[in-house]
Scaffold this motif. Structure first.
Motif, mmCIF file in Angstrom:
data_model
loop_
_atom_site.group_PDB
_atom_site.id
_atom_site.type_symbol
_atom_site.label_atom_id
_atom_site.label_comp_id
_atom_site.label_asym_id
_atom_site.label_seq_id
_atom_site.Cartn_x
_atom_site.Cartn_y
_atom_site.Cartn_z
ATOM 1 N N ARG A 17 42.801 3.682 58.687
ATOM 2 C CA ARG A 17 43.446 4.652 59.924
ATOM 3 C C ARG A 17 42.501 4.419 61.055
ATOM 4 N NH1 ARG A 17 47.801 6.146 62.190
ATOM 5 N NH2 ARG A 17 47.704 7.946 62.996
ATOM 6 N N GLU A 18 41.272 4.269 61.108
ATOM 7 C CA GLU A 18 40.375 3.908 62.267
ATOM 8 C C GLU A 18 40.999 2.517 62.809
ATOM 9 O OE1 GLU A 18 35.922 3.920 63.215
ATOM 10 O OE2 GLU A 18 36.311 3.641 61.228
ATOM 11 N N LEU A 19 41.262 1.468 61.990
ATOM 12 C CA LEU A 19 41.888 0.409 62.715
ATOM 13 C C LEU A 19 43.066 0.608 63.402
ATOM 14 C CD1 LEU A 19 41.156 -2.001 59.575
ATOM 15 C CD2 LEU A 19 40.355 -2.192 61.830
ATOM 16 N N GLN A 20 43.942 1.481 62.578
ATOM 17 C CA GLN A 20 45.533 1.629 63.103
ATOM 18 C C GLN A 20 45.292 2.325 64.672
ATOM 19 O OE1 GLN A 20 46.999 3.895 59.789
ATOM 20 N NE2 GLN A 20 48.041 2.271 59.112
ATOM 21 N N LEU A 21 44.412 3.554 64.550
ATOM 22 C CA LEU A 21 44.125 4.320 65.815
ATOM 23 C C LEU A 21 43.540 3.476 66.830
ATOM 24 C CD1 LEU A 21 42.921 7.416 63.983
ATOM 25 C CD2 LEU A 21 44.963 7.236 65.499
ATOM 26 N N MET A 22 42.801 2.401 66.606
ATOM 27 C CA MET A 22 42.282 1.670 67.460
ATOM 28 C C MET A 22 42.836 0.273 68.144
ATOM 29 S SD MET A 22 38.244 1.830 66.444
ATOM 30 C CE MET A 22 37.601 0.809 67.646
ATOM 31 N N LEU A 50 43.813 -13.415 63.491
ATOM 32 C CA LEU A 50 44.788 -12.701 62.518
ATOM 33 C C LEU A 50 45.744 -12.431 63.587
ATOM 34 C CD1 LEU A 50 42.736 -10.599 60.518
ATOM 35 C CD2 LEU A 50 43.403 -12.798 60.049
ATOM 36 N N ALA A 51 47.064 -12.845 63.039
ATOM 37 C CA ALA A 51 48.158 -12.470 63.979
ATOM 38 C C ALA A 51 48.744 -11.243 63.601
ATOM 39 C CB ALA A 51 49.400 -13.529 63.671
ATOM 40 N N PRO A 52 49.459 -10.325 64.674
ATOM 41 C CA PRO A 52 50.073 -9.132 64.561
ATOM 42 C C PRO A 52 51.104 -9.337 63.383
ATOM 43 C CG PRO A 52 49.861 -9.607 66.812
ATOM 44 C CD PRO A 52 49.420 -10.743 66.036
ATOM 45 N N ALA A 53 51.375 -8.034 62.432
ATOM 46 C CA ALA A 53 52.337 -8.294 61.456
ATOM 47 C C ALA A 53 53.438 -7.329 61.785
ATOM 48 C CB ALA A 53 51.717 -7.723 59.876
ATOM 49 N N ASP A 54 53.323 -6.560 62.831
ATOM 50 C CA ASP A 54 54.636 -5.847 63.017
ATOM 51 C C ASP A 54 54.698 -5.580 64.657
ATOM 52 O OD1 ASP A 54 53.020 -3.304 63.977
ATOM 53 O OD2 ASP A 54 52.632 -3.513 61.597
ATOM 54 N N PRO A 55 55.778 -5.018 65.345
ATOM 55 C CA PRO A 55 55.869 -4.898 66.711
ATOM 56 C C PRO A 55 54.772 -3.941 67.125
ATOM 57 C CG PRO A 55 58.045 -5.111 65.606
ATOM 58 C CD PRO A 55 56.997 -4.890 64.623
ATOM 59 N N ALA A 56 54.224 -2.882 66.330
ATOM 60 C CA ALA A 56 53.286 -1.867 66.825
ATOM 61 C C ALA A 56 51.923 -2.383 66.964
ATOM 62 C CB ALA A 56 53.496 -0.810 65.832
ATOM 63 N N THR A 57 51.710 -3.526 66.478
ATOM 64 C CA THR A 57 50.492 -4.283 66.753
ATOM 65 C C THR A 57 50.439 -5.042 68.014
ATOM 66 O OG1 THR A 57 50.038 -4.371 64.286
ATOM 67 C CG2 THR A 57 48.644 -5.521 65.608
ATOM 68 N N PRO A 58 49.731 -4.878 69.078
ATOM 69 C CA PRO A 58 49.965 -5.385 70.515
ATOM 70 C C PRO A 58 49.251 -6.766 70.424
ATOM 71 C CG PRO A 58 48.489 -3.683 70.694
ATOM 72 C CD PRO A 58 48.795 -3.604 69.222
ATOM 73 N N ARG A 59 48.383 -6.781 69.735
ATOM 74 C CA ARG A 59 47.434 -8.313 70.221
ATOM 75 C C ARG A 59 46.858 -8.703 68.904
ATOM 76 N NH1 ARG A 59 45.294 -4.449 72.665
ATOM 77 N NH2 ARG A 59 46.062 -5.273 74.480
ATOM 78 N N PRO A 60 46.735 -10.124 68.396
ATOM 79 C CA PRO A 60 45.806 -10.639 67.494
ATOM 80 C C PRO A 60 44.443 -10.048 67.502
ATOM 81 C CG PRO A 60 46.073 -12.438 69.395
ATOM 82 C CD PRO A 60 46.759 -11.017 69.920
ATOM 83 N N LEU A 61 43.829 -10.493 66.392
ATOM 84 C CA LEU A 61 42.606 -9.904 66.065
ATOM 85 C C LEU A 61 41.651 -10.975 65.635
ATOM 86 C CD1 LEU A 61 40.933 -7.099 65.879
ATOM 87 C CD2 LEU A 61 41.425 -7.096 63.411
ATOM 88 N N ALA A 62 40.567 -11.263 66.248
ATOM 89 C CA ALA A 62 39.643 -12.315 65.956
ATOM 90 C C ALA A 62 38.568 -11.406 65.096
ATOM 91 C CB ALA A 62 38.961 -12.665 67.294
ATOM 92 N N GLY A 81 45.496 -0.447 69.693
ATOM 93 C CA GLY A 81 46.009 -0.583 71.294
ATOM 94 C C GLY A 81 44.789 -1.198 72.031
ATOM 95 N N THR A 82 43.642 -1.235 71.784
ATOM 96 C CA THR A 82 42.489 -1.996 72.395
ATOM 97 C C THR A 82 41.758 -2.837 71.633
ATOM 98 O OG1 THR A 82 40.859 -0.136 71.972
ATOM 99 C CG2 THR A 82 42.218 0.040 74.073
ATOM 100 N N LEU A 83 41.844 -2.876 70.422
ATOM 101 C CA LEU A 83 40.825 -3.767 69.632
ATOM 102 C C LEU A 83 41.154 -5.338 69.814
ATOM 103 C CD1 LEU A 83 38.360 -3.216 67.648
ATOM 104 C CD2 LEU A 83 40.170 -3.188 65.783
ATOM 105 N N GLY A 84 40.305 -5.910 69.845
ATOM 106 C CA GLY A 84 40.418 -7.492 70.200
ATOM 107 C C GLY A 84 39.388 -8.310 69.148
ATOM 108 N N SER A 85 38.659 -7.640 68.766
ATOM 109 C CA SER A 85 37.682 -8.219 67.629
ATOM 110 C C SER A 85 36.901 -7.578 66.686
ATOM 111 C CB SER A 85 36.535 -9.422 68.490
ATOM 112 O OG SER A 85 35.656 -8.511 68.994
ATOM 113 N N VAL A 86 36.563 -8.051 65.575
ATOM 114 C CA VAL A 86 35.497 -7.321 64.563
ATOM 115 C C VAL A 86 34.578 -8.333 64.237
ATOM 116 C CG1 VAL A 86 35.467 -6.224 62.433
ATOM 117 C CG2 VAL A 86 37.820 -5.902 63.764
#
Length: 250
Positions: free
Chosen positions: A149-154, A198-210, A156-161
């Protein structure tokens, strides 16, 4: 009390997640241990009131970069009530972030010490201090709903972990698909300095994640030189750049 898997998905903000998480009692072994530590205390902290509860994430809800650890330390986060605060691991991590311009000060001693993380947030796959710093796979799985849930809520801005250690890496790679990103097969293997995009898996995920791997900031690693300050700064700076932050060179 509802299990995390039922409570977490209904929470609509990171602030609500942090608040509700702090009351979790889902894992009997962890509840017993964290509360025993808070009663018995370490001699050096005998006059302090321990937190003795689950420790929520720390940092802005709109952070671009997330640092994922293992679990709160018995006399660190479990004492102070803040992730990576009051122990050697926190000292090393916050100093490295300060050195590259992503923390307001070089120390993390207590909840009211004025520390601010700049574009960065801390979290963990297990939010209660475990005996011997070793949560079980079952405890990790019970706590997973909070991380998802923390990842889902973030997102919109999250770009890396940045993931500190193999335990956190496994937990993150398990949580990521439910949070909206695709994990390649075979699943990426943890290693210091590893980067996986990591590529977005659905339209609700706005950007890839490094996703970046780093050895954990435990004393076992930092005292032996397996993880040096320069090694840690390099991974953190690479992750910050990938997230669109602007780390400085120390």
């Amino acid at each position: 009390m509802e299990p995390p898997s039922e409570r977490a998905p209904r929470l609509g903000s990171v602030a609500a997640l942090d608040r509700v998480l702090a009351d979790c009692r889902a894992c009997p072994r962890l509840v017993e241990w964290r509360e025993e530590v808070a009663r018995v205390k370490r001699a050096a902290f005998a006059d302090e009131e321990y937190w003795g509860r689950p420790v929520a994430g720390f940092g802005p809800a709109d952070a671009r970069m997330l640092v994922v650890g293992l679990a709160p330390a018995a006399h660190g986060g479990n004492r102070t009530g803040r992730m990576f605060t009051g122990d050697r691991s926190g000292d090393v991590l916050v100093r490295a972030l300060y050195d590259i311009g992503l923390a307001s000060q070089p120390t993390s001693e207590r909840r009211d010490d004025g520390l601010r993380l700049l574009g960065v947030r801390f979290t963990a796959p297990v939010h209660c201090a475990p005996p011997a710093n070793k949560p079980t796979p079952g405890e990790r799985d019970t706590c997973a709903a909070w991380l998802v849930r923390e990842l889902q809520l973030m997102k919109g801005t999250l770009g890396s972990v940045v993931v500190l250690g193999a335990f956190g890496w496994q937990a993150l790679m398990t949580a990521i698909p439910a949070a909206g990103w695709s994990v390649p097969r075979p699943r990426p293997v943890f290693g210091h300095g590893v980067r996986v995009d990591l590529a977005p898996a659905d339209p609700a995920t706005p950007r890839p994640l490094a996703v970046f791997g780093s050895y954990h900031v435990s004393q076992q690693n930092t005292f032996t030189g397996r993880l040096t300050p320069a090694m840690l700064r390099e991974v953190l700076a690479d992750a910050a750049t990938a997230a669109g932050l602007h780390p400085r060179t120390p």
